[in-house]
Scaffold this motif. Structure first.
Motif, PDB file in Angstrom:
ATOM      1  N   GLU A 277       0.836  -1.204   0.000  1.00 25.86           N
ATOM      2  CA  GLU A 277       0.000   0.000   0.000  1.00 25.86           C
ATOM      3  C   GLU A 277       0.873   1.257   0.000  1.00 25.86           C
ATOM      4  OE1 GLU A 277      -2.479   2.541  -0.463  1.00 25.86           O
ATOM      5  OE2 GLU A 277      -3.501   0.611  -0.117  1.00 25.86           O
ATOM      6  N   SER A 279      -0.446   4.401   0.346  1.00 26.95           N
ATOM      7  CA  SER A 279      -1.075   5.429   1.174  1.00 26.95           C
ATOM      8  C   SER A 279      -0.769   5.184   2.634  1.00 26.95           C
ATOM      9  CB  SER A 279      -2.594   5.438   0.960  1.00 26.95           C
ATOM     10  OG  SER A 279      -3.238   6.227   1.941  1.00 26.95           O
ATOM     11  N   ASP A 280      -0.023   6.103   3.272  1.00 28.64           N
ATOM     12  CA  ASP A 280       0.279   5.967   4.695  1.00 28.64           C
ATOM     13  C   ASP A 280      -0.988   5.999   5.540  1.00 28.64           C
ATOM     14  OD1 ASP A 280       2.941   5.787   4.111  1.00 28.64           O
ATOM     15  OD2 ASP A 280       3.455   7.819   4.740  1.00 28.64           O
ATOM     16  N   LYS A 281      -1.965   6.780   5.105  1.00 26.56           N
ATOM     17  CA  LYS A 281      -3.199   6.893   5.882  1.00 26.56           C
ATOM     18  C   LYS A 281      -3.972   5.579   5.890  1.00 26.56           C
ATOM     19  CE  LYS A 281      -3.861  11.890   5.550  1.00 26.56           C
ATOM     20  NZ  LYS A 281      -4.776  12.993   5.144  1.00 26.56           N
ATOM     21  N   LYS A 282      -3.959   4.865   4.764  1.00 27.76           N
ATOM     22  CA  LYS A 282      -4.652   3.577   4.721  1.00 27.76           C
ATOM     23  C   LYS A 282      -3.903   2.539   5.546  1.00 27.76           C
ATOM     24  CE  LYS A 282      -6.618   2.134   0.937  1.00 27.76           C
ATOM     25  NZ  LYS A 282      -6.838   1.744  -0.482  1.00 27.76           N
TER      26      LYS A 282
END
Length: 309
Positions: A277, A279-282
């Motif tokens: 992934e 995206s760090d937020k995901k």
């Protein structure tokens, strides 16, 4: 999370002239690392790595210190994500904190483990323990894998056979057609470049280098040098290079065989999605959800992973 080897076991190894027990330390370090889903390499000399790195034209990423220093590489294997989840569960930063905004907690998990490791090694060994992913300093992991006998480096020039040149040309053609010039630029050499990759004889590509341990206070006379690994068939070498360069996110290149890889030796489905992934937020959201699950499991009296030992 417990372990068969205590910190005092590692601390029992001391620098004694040129008679340091490198093999014994390797066994103790390997046992110490195992509960954290980490593995350690065979011992290798800083000199071997530096010579290999210099031979590739690199004047940076050199191991500083005595050339006789004894080194070990640490790498994570399937199961490491649960260690990361436990680390996050215990830290529990506020959702709006700077740490939550900038961290996926993989490096901070490694840092926590390495802090425990530093405290476990005898001061006389003058250990330098570095998170390779975070740095500085930074090191060339393909050189480490080679001199430590951890994995096999697969590159375009290693492809053999009467049709090898044609195979390389066709793969370069496919890369040039598929690579976005907005990301790769317009230089034909870059667009056509076939990148090499390292694979492990057990884990395939389902592992990641995490740390380098340099014992500057230890030395061994006539330390045996690990033999470079060469275990892939030409068929699998071609498949892995093609998949790595054309379809890297799918991670089929990580499998040692076209038919797949032993499930117990590859990432879980959660690890596959988490570590690919972008995206760090995901990734942070996954940690939040997993931490809640671990809380529930702990409340039910189920065994949960634990880094504190």
């Amino acid at each position: 999370m417990g372990g068969a080897v205590s910190a005092s076991s590692l601390g029992g190894f001391d620098a004694v002239g040129g008679d340091f027990d490198a093999s014994g330390f390797e066994r103790a370090l390997g046992a110490w690392c195992e509960p954290y889903a980490l593995r350690c390499s065979k011992p290798f000399l800083a000199k071997w790595y530096n010579e290999k790195r210099s031979g590739l034209g690199g004047s940076t990423q050199i191991i500083e210190g005595p050339e006789s220093a004894i080194c070990f590489a640490l790498y994570s294997v399937p199961g490491f994500l649960e260690v990361v989840a436990d680390h996050y569960r215990r830290r529990r930063p506020a959702a709006d904190s700077a740490e939550s905004e900038t961290s996926t907690f993989v490096d901070s998990t490694t840092d926590e483990i390495l802090e425990k490791l530093r405290a476990s090694v005898a001061p006389a060994l003058d250990a330098v323990v570095v998170n390779i992913e975070a740095g500085p300093p930074y090191y060339h992991v393909q050189c480490i894998g080679d001199v430590a006998g951890i994995d096999q480096h697969v590159a375009a020039e290693h492809i053999e056979g009467e049709d090898a040149a044609q195979w390389r040309e066709e793969l370069s053609d496919a890369l040039e057609d598929s690579r976005d010039t907005k990301m790769w630029g317009t230089d034909p050499a870059t667009l056509r470049k076939i990148f090499g990759v390292n694979v492990h004889p057990v884990w395939g590509g389902w592992y990641a280098y995490r740390a380098l341990v340099v014992l500057r206070g230890a030395s061994v006379e006539n330390l045996p040098r690990p033999e470079p690994l060469k275990f892939l068939s030409q068929e699998d070498a071609r498949r892995i290079l093609k998949e790595y360069n054309l379809n890297a996110p799918e991670c089929r290149w990580r499998d040692l065989m076209a038919q797949g890889h032993p499930p117990e030796k590859q990432y879980t489905t959660d690890e596959y999605f988490f570590f690919t992934e972008v995206s760090d937020k995901k990734r942070l959201r996954w940690l939040e959800l997993r931490a809640a699950q671990l809380d529930r499991e702990a409340g039910l009296g189920l065994r949960v992973p634990c880094l504190s030992r």
